[in-house]
Design a protein around this motif. Structure first.
Motif, short mmCIF file in Angstrom:
data_model
loop_
_atom_site.label_atom_id
_atom_site.label_comp_id
_atom_site.label_asym_id
_atom_site.label_seq_id
_atom_site.Cartn_x
_atom_site.Cartn_y
_atom_site.Cartn_z
N ILE A 1 0.73 -1.10 -0.10
CA ILE A 1 0.06 -0.13 -0.02
C ILE A 1 0.92 1.41 0.02
O ILE A 1 0.56 2.15 -0.60
N ARG A 2 1.90 1.24 0.83
CA ARG A 2 2.72 2.39 0.85
C ARG A 2 3.52 2.58 -0.27
O ARG A 2 3.62 3.94 -1.08
N VAL A 3 4.00 1.67 -1.30
CA VAL A 3 4.58 1.67 -2.33
C VAL A 3 3.70 2.38 -3.26
O VAL A 3 4.08 3.08 -4.27
N GLU A 4 2.28 1.66 -3.51
CA GLU A 4 1.56 2.11 -4.48
C GLU A 4 0.97 3.57 -4.24
O GLU A 4 0.69 4.41 -5.19
N ALA A 5 0.45 3.97 -2.84
CA ALA A 5 0.31 5.33 -2.64
C ALA A 5 1.25 6.20 -2.88
O ALA A 5 1.05 7.40 -3.49
N ALA A 6 2.66 5.88 -2.67
CA ALA A 6 3.75 6.91 -2.97
C ALA A 6 3.79 7.02 -4.59
O ALA A 6 4.41 8.03 -5.05
N SER A 7 3.38 6.11 -5.23
CA SER A 7 3.42 6.18 -6.71
C SER A 7 2.12 6.70 -7.25
O SER A 7 1.75 6.58 -8.49
N LEU B 1 9.89 -4.72 0.28
CA LEU B 1 8.99 -3.70 -0.02
C LEU B 1 8.85 -2.38 0.74
O LEU B 1 8.71 -1.46 0.41
N GLU B 2 9.30 -2.85 2.08
CA GLU B 2 9.31 -1.53 3.15
C GLU B 2 10.52 -0.74 2.79
O GLU B 2 10.43 0.50 2.66
N GLY B 3 11.55 -1.12 2.09
CA GLY B 3 12.64 -0.65 1.54
C GLY B 3 12.12 0.19 0.38
O GLY B 3 12.68 1.31 0.14
N LEU B 4 11.39 -0.44 -0.66
CA LEU B 4 11.03 0.12 -1.65
C LEU B 4 10.01 1.34 -1.09
O LEU B 4 10.22 2.56 -2.07
N ALA B 5 9.22 1.31 -0.31
CA ALA B 5 8.32 2.07 0.13
C ALA B 5 8.97 3.53 0.56
O ALA B 5 8.64 4.55 0.22
N ILE B 6 10.36 3.11 1.27
CA ILE B 6 11.04 4.20 1.82
C ILE B 6 11.50 5.13 0.74
O ILE B 6 11.52 6.28 0.76
N PHE B 7 11.91 4.39 -0.24
CA PHE B 7 12.72 5.00 -1.11
C PHE B 7 11.55 5.96 -2.12
O PHE B 7 11.75 7.03 -2.60
N TYR B 8 10.43 5.31 -2.43
CA TYR B 8 9.20 5.88 -3.21
C TYR B 8 8.82 7.06 -2.33
O TYR B 8 8.66 8.15 -3.14
N GLU B 9 8.77 6.94 -1.16
CA GLU B 9 8.14 8.11 -0.45
C GLU B 9 9.16 9.24 -0.45
O GLU B 9 8.75 10.51 -0.33
N LYS B 10 10.23 9.05 -0.51
CA LYS B 10 11.54 10.08 -0.23
C LYS B 10 11.44 10.72 -1.57
O LYS B 10 11.72 11.90 -1.80
#
Length: 199
Positions: free
Chosen positions: A59-65, A189-198
């Motif tokens: 969800i974090r990955v897709e929301a950031a995208s 995916l948590e690492g990806l989410a951090i990257f995407y949100e940043k």
């Protein structure tokens, strides 16, 4: 082993943020329709707190995208055939049934080969053959083949775990293999989410 959901357990298994890890994360209100459908599909069968961590990171990955589709597709080389069948059937949106994994041991081997091929260059394996989760390499800014979001991206990874998880209840050894895969995907995916949100 997977934590099973029950009312009494749910009341005593809340994390420090007050969220219940045994309840699947809620679909965001502003999600695109493709995500709403996929989220409903991936939460039909409760698969425990670790899979819920995968869902939360997804969800974090897709929301950031912004729930948009990525520029490319997640690599399909050596991907479990069940995932390809599901994609070919419009990902269940046309009323097709979820693919059934009948040989979980074979599926686990195929999945691991695919997952290994998706890892960024900086990620290394430990002596026991498992991927290291000590730190995110390249400052967490380089994810290689995993940098694919949207309907043709990380959704396929989540779906691959979901189909597999539905096939292993009751078998401790097979379930342990699935759990290990789920924990590793959650970490990535948590690492990806951090990257995407940043960025």
């Amino acid at each position: 082993m997977r934590a099973r959901h029950s009312a009494s357990t749910a009341q005593t298994s809340r994390d420090v943020r007050g969220k219940d890890p045994l309840v699947a994360p809620v679909c965001p209100a502003k999600a695109a329709q493709w995500f709403v459908s996929a989220h409903a599909q991936m939460t039909r069968v409760p698969l425990g707190c670790h899979f819920n961590a995968v869902l939360a990171a997804w969800i974090r990955v897709e929301a950031a995208s912004k729930f948009e589709h990525g520029p490319m597709n997640l690599p399909s080389r050596r991907r479990p055939t069940h995932v390809g069948t599901w994609i070919g059937g419009a990902r269940g949106t046309r009323g097709t049934a979820d693919p059934k994994v009948t040989d979980a041991a074979a599926y686990a081997r195929q999945w691991q080969t695919w997952w290994d091929g998706l890892q960024p260059e900086w990620r290394k394996k430990e002596k026991d053959g498992k991927w290291s989760t000590k730190e995110y390499g390249a400052g967490g800014n380089e994810w290689g083949p995993l940098t694919q979001w949207g309907v043709n991206g990380t959704l396929s990874i989540v779906a691959s775990l979901y189909f597999w998880g539905c096939a292993v209840p009751g078998d401790a050894e097979l379930e342990a293999q699935w759990e290990a895969a789920v924990l590793d995907v959650a970490w990535a995916l948590e690492g990806l989410a951090i990257f995407y949100e940043k960025f």
